[in-house]
Design a protein around this motif. Sequence first.
Motif, PDB file in Angstrom:
ATOM      1  N   SER A 362       0.827  -1.209   0.000  1.00 37.14           N
ATOM      2  CA  SER A 362       0.000   0.000   0.000  1.00 37.14           C
ATOM      3  C   SER A 362       0.864   1.264   0.000  1.00 37.14           C
ATOM      4  O   SER A 362       0.372   2.347  -0.345  1.00 37.14           O
ATOM      5  CB  SER A 362      -0.941   0.010   1.208  1.00 37.14           C
ATOM      6  N   ASN A 363       2.120   1.140   0.382  1.00 39.88           N
ATOM      7  CA  ASN A 363       3.013   2.299   0.400  1.00 39.88           C
ATOM      8  C   ASN A 363       3.470   2.692  -0.997  1.00 39.88           C
ATOM      9  O   ASN A 363       3.460   3.878  -1.357  1.00 39.88           O
ATOM     10  CB  ASN A 363       4.243   2.008   1.273  1.00 39.88           C
ATOM     11  N   PRO A 366      -0.373   2.295  -4.169  1.00 36.17           N
ATOM     12  CA  PRO A 366      -1.668   2.630  -3.539  1.00 36.17           C
ATOM     13  C   PRO A 366      -2.881   2.303  -4.400  1.00 36.17           C
ATOM     14  O   PRO A 366      -3.907   1.844  -3.887  1.00 36.17           O
ATOM     15  CB  PRO A 366      -1.553   4.138  -3.281  1.00 36.17           C
ATOM     16  N   MET A 370      -5.820  -0.324  -3.314  1.00 31.42           N
ATOM     17  CA  MET A 370      -7.231   0.069  -3.223  1.00 31.42           C
ATOM     18  C   MET A 370      -8.127  -0.898  -4.002  1.00 31.42           C
ATOM     19  O   MET A 370      -9.163  -1.358  -3.495  1.00 31.42           O
ATOM     20  CB  MET A 370      -7.403   1.479  -3.756  1.00 31.42           C
ATOM     21  N   ASP A 442       3.502   1.205  -9.342  1.00 29.81           N
ATOM     22  CA  ASP A 442       2.055   1.027  -9.235  1.00 29.81           C
ATOM     23  C   ASP A 442       1.478   0.588 -10.587  1.00 29.81           C
ATOM     24  O   ASP A 442       2.201   0.418 -11.581  1.00 29.81           O
ATOM     25  CB  ASP A 442       1.416   2.328  -8.751  1.00 29.81           C
TER      26      ASP A 442
END
Length: 515
Positions: A362-363, A366, A370, A442
């Motif tokens: 999540s760092n 993100p 989600m 990401d």
Amino acid sequence: MSFEGVPILSIMLAVPMLAAIACLFVSADGARKLALGATLTDLLLGILLWAAYDIGGAQWQFVEYEPIFGRFAWALGIDGISLMLIMLSVFLMPICIAASWTSIQKRVPEYMASFLLMETLMIGVFMAQDIFLFYIFFEAGLIPMYLIIGIWGGAERIYASYKFFLYTLLGSVLMLVAMLWMVNFAGTTSVPALLSTDFPAEAQTWLWLAFFASFAVKMPMWPVHTWLPDAHVQAPTAGSVILAGVLLKLGGYGFVRFSLPMFPEASAQLAWLVFGLSMVAVVYTSLVALVQRDMKKLIAYSSVAHMAFVTIGIFAFNRQGIEGALVVMLSHGLVSGALFLCVGVIYDRLHTREIDRYGGLSNNMPAYAMLFLLFTMASVGLPGTGGFVGEFLALLGAYEANSWVAAVATTGIILGAGYMLYLYWRIAYGTSRNADAAAMPDLSRRELALLVPIAAVVLWMGVYPESFIAPMRNDVGILLARVERANPPGDAHIVKGAPAPAKADAQHESAEGAH
């Protein structure tokens, strides 16, 4: 909108089939573009088909019939249940093609051709109105999936592909024998005609068991589920998506289309067998999922547990159970497919599915965290997602049929929350256990384009499920009318239309007071 005189169903079958042939004669890049174009074309045709479908109209619509030889015919047609499963298939297929865009570099034209062939055969299962045509589509779908696992799979792909093929093929041999007997008895191969045929009660049990041998493996039900984790682990990402998203639904479709309406008495008499195996599946496979270290294996075992809700709902013999089972099939197809895509995203970056190699995503990811959280919540059955609607209705129907079955099945939701949240916590939260994982970028635009549409439909199904239930409602009613005579009494003592006990007592007391 009307397709009068236009063989829309045949066109939907022909588009991917012709594209599959064409893929074999073009370059790798050309095959990718051709496959994506063909699957998007079929998705567009599916949307037009949904728009033209007359809810509340005739049971069978867009019917096509061309005799071939003897009793065998090219007979196609759909009802609302078929429509929704066709939409699931054509929605997931372009996502699978796009998911393979960069990860598949070996024999790309053959790979794309295999997926296009599988699309033809999968939607053919839901369209077929000749029982032998159904069998051809149903069994031929094994071939492209066998090739996808065996050629483009992992290190143990040969073992997994043989296991997948043998399990599913052997189960269907008995079904073919039963079909031959049914056609000889009824004098027709037409599925609608067979649905209204009253087979002798003494023969129904054997016929039901023969069909059950095939559909139980396809679901898969415990204990014939062991091929599924191996197939999922070894299959490429897109193979896992289509296997969990659509191929597992063929068993549930078979129960709804054949087992219940054709053999209602046998279905009622043997419902205890389905309930027993389903209860074991919910608890056992959930516990097995809890201890998995491989992400794909965990999701594969969760699929067995979720499909147990489908069999419990179908054999509850009531509207809530059957509608709930159908919604679970649709929701699970979307959510499990999305979860396998999420696994594929990080596998492409780190080339491992070991849960312990990740952490703290999540760092640095993100958007991924989600979307993964949304699909995790949908798998758990959070209100507002499609998973909640289907499981709630299925459990409601199960309670009306057998409160003990409903109680045991409910533990599956608790255990499901346990293993899915534990998985998410180990991957997305905490500190990264691996510097490579901490450095992963990401989601790319292509990956967002794969996951966001599924997320939108999962939320749509949770917020306004009527869009998906309405086309199937009349067909569920026709099915219930067919099995009503065999419907076993439930133990929940729910009598429709009867006043609640407290209200009845109050009325009785007021009547005595008046005297």
